[in-house]
Design a protein around this motif. Structure first.
Motif, PDB file in Angstrom:
ATOM      1  N   ARG A 192       0.835  -1.205   0.000  1.00  0.00           N
ATOM      2  CA  ARG A 192       0.000   0.000   0.000  1.00  0.00           C
ATOM      3  C   ARG A 192       0.866   1.250   0.000  1.00  0.00           C
ATOM      4  O   ARG A 192       0.613   2.213  -0.740  1.00  0.00           O
ATOM      5  N   LEU A 193       1.917   1.256   0.816  1.00  0.00           N
ATOM      6  CA  LEU A 193       2.820   2.399   0.878  1.00  0.00           C
ATOM      7  C   LEU A 193       3.652   2.512  -0.394  1.00  0.00           C
ATOM      8  O   LEU A 193       3.948   3.625  -0.846  1.00  0.00           O
TER       9      LEU A 193
ATOM     10  N   ALA B 242       1.481   4.113  -2.940  1.00  0.00           N
ATOM     11  CA  ALA B 242       1.339   5.536  -2.631  1.00  0.00           C
ATOM     12  C   ALA B 242       2.592   6.304  -3.023  1.00  0.00           C
ATOM     13  O   ALA B 242       2.509   7.403  -3.584  1.00  0.00           O
TER      14      ALA B 242
ATOM     15  N   ALA C  76       0.452  12.186   2.292  1.00  0.00           N
ATOM     16  CA  ALA C  76       0.082  11.339   3.423  1.00  0.00           C
ATOM     17  C   ALA C  76      -0.230  12.183   4.654  1.00  0.00           C
ATOM     18  O   ALA C  76       0.285  13.291   4.810  1.00  0.00           O
TER      19      ALA C  76
ATOM     20  N   GLU D 231      -7.846  13.798   5.295  1.00  0.00           N
ATOM     21  CA  GLU D 231      -7.975  13.107   4.011  1.00  0.00           C
ATOM     22  C   GLU D 231      -8.621  14.008   2.965  1.00  0.00           C
ATOM     23  O   GLU D 231      -8.133  14.109   1.825  1.00  0.00           O
TER      24      GLU D 231
ATOM     25  N   ILE E 120      -3.158   9.116   1.534  1.00  0.00           N
ATOM     26  CA  ILE E 120      -3.043   7.891   2.322  1.00  0.00           C
ATOM     27  C   ILE E 120      -2.866   8.251   3.789  1.00  0.00           C
ATOM     28  O   ILE E 120      -2.121   9.164   4.145  1.00  0.00           O
TER      29      ILE E 120
ATOM     30  N   ASP F 232       2.969   1.679  10.200  1.00  0.00           N
ATOM     31  CA  ASP F 232       3.462   1.999   8.856  1.00  0.00           C
ATOM     32  C   ASP F 232       4.815   2.690   8.910  1.00  0.00           C
ATOM     33  O   ASP F 232       5.080   3.501   9.801  1.00  0.00           O
TER      34      ASP F 232
END
Length: 284
Positions: A32-33, A36, A43, A57, A79, A86
């Motif tokens: 996912r990262l 992104a 982020a 967001e 994200i 994370d």
């Protein structure tokens, strides 16, 4: 025969190789990262406050749309980052709204954040109290002091009128969000960052400041809904919409600064550098 022998050996060694393979897989970055990062996505830090996280967001969504419309930057969908889960190392920019209730990240999370800052990442700390903030300094709230204490943050100073951040894309004199008129803070210039003769701007910060701190509630000024309409009021009437536009311009400058560094600062020194490189003609 050789293929059969190799297959037998691989089968025999499989139990021994499995832990090593599993360990290697566990070191793979979060997909996912990675997606992104590949999409230049902006982020934000997940605070645990649902309303603030929605504003973050929506704000980065609105800023991403403005960047795509006005620049060559085409960010992917914003994200959210859970600091305890994370690793932001692959990212460039992290918006961190400061709240009184958010828990302190773990020591491992702070280690990842310090690596992020040392490797070229930028954090925008937004204390979101510009309607009541004074001029005391960048650590005016207890929450920010607590959150930032374990980070390797350099000495800070108010952003001056000739900082690179004032001209990376738009020419700016202020950095408004939902609130305006408050100073923002960045890495302090070195003691020898005085203006040179004939150079209109000081050569501030050899690279990008790893942190920017301010109280102007930028995400709320940038935030849009699914139709692209503003989610939060900014001022009233025409003046309010003008302030929102200036907030977008600050956001564009900020992201361009994070992505490109001090090229504008270097640019103003080009004539002086070329003059130094001139070679006198050799007499025939």
């Amino acid at each position: 025969m050789l293929r059969l022998l190799a297959l037998v050996m691989l089968t025999a060694l499989a139990p021994l190789l499995a832990p090593a393979l599993a360990s290697a897989q566990s070191l793979d970055p979060d997909s996912r990262l990675m997606r992104a990062a590949n999409a230049d996505a902006l982020a934000y830090v997940i605070t645990g406050d649902a309303e603030i996280d929605r504003a973050s967001e929506a704000g980065l969504k609105g800023l991403s749309q403005v960047l795509a419309e006005r620049t060559t930057v085409r960010p992917g969908a914003p994200i959210g980052i859970d600091l305890d889960q994370d690793d932001p190392a692959l990212l460039t920019f992290l918006y961190w709204p400061v709240t009184d209730s958010q828990p302190l990240p773990s020591p491992a999370a702070y280690a990842r954040l310090n690596h992020f800052l040392r490797s070229g990442g930028m954090i925008l700390f937004d204390t979101r109290d510009g309607d009541i903030a004074g001029l005391g300094g960048p650590d005016g709230t207890a929450a920010l002091k607590a959150l930032a204490a374990p980070l390797d943050i350099p000495p800070l100073a108010p952003v001056p009128h000739d900082h690179v951040l004032t001209r990376t894309f738009y020419l700016l004199q202020d950095f408004p969000g939902r609130y305006a008129g408050n100073p923002i803070w960045a890495e302090a210039p070195s003691s020898d960052a005085a203006a040179a003769e004939g150079v209109p701007f000081r050569n501030l910060n050899d690279g990008v400041s790893p942190v920017i701190i301010g109280p102007n509630a930028w995400a709320e000024a940038w935030a849009v809904d699914d139709r692209g309409l503003p989610l939060y009021a900014v001022g009233t009437g025409f003046e309010g919409e003008h302030q929102r536009e200036m907030a977008y311009r600050f956001g564009v400058n900020l992201i361009m600064y994070a992505l490109t560094g001090n090229y504008k600062s270097d640019q103003v020194h080009v004539p002086a550098l070329l003059d130094r490189l001139k070679v006198e003609e050799v007499p025939q």
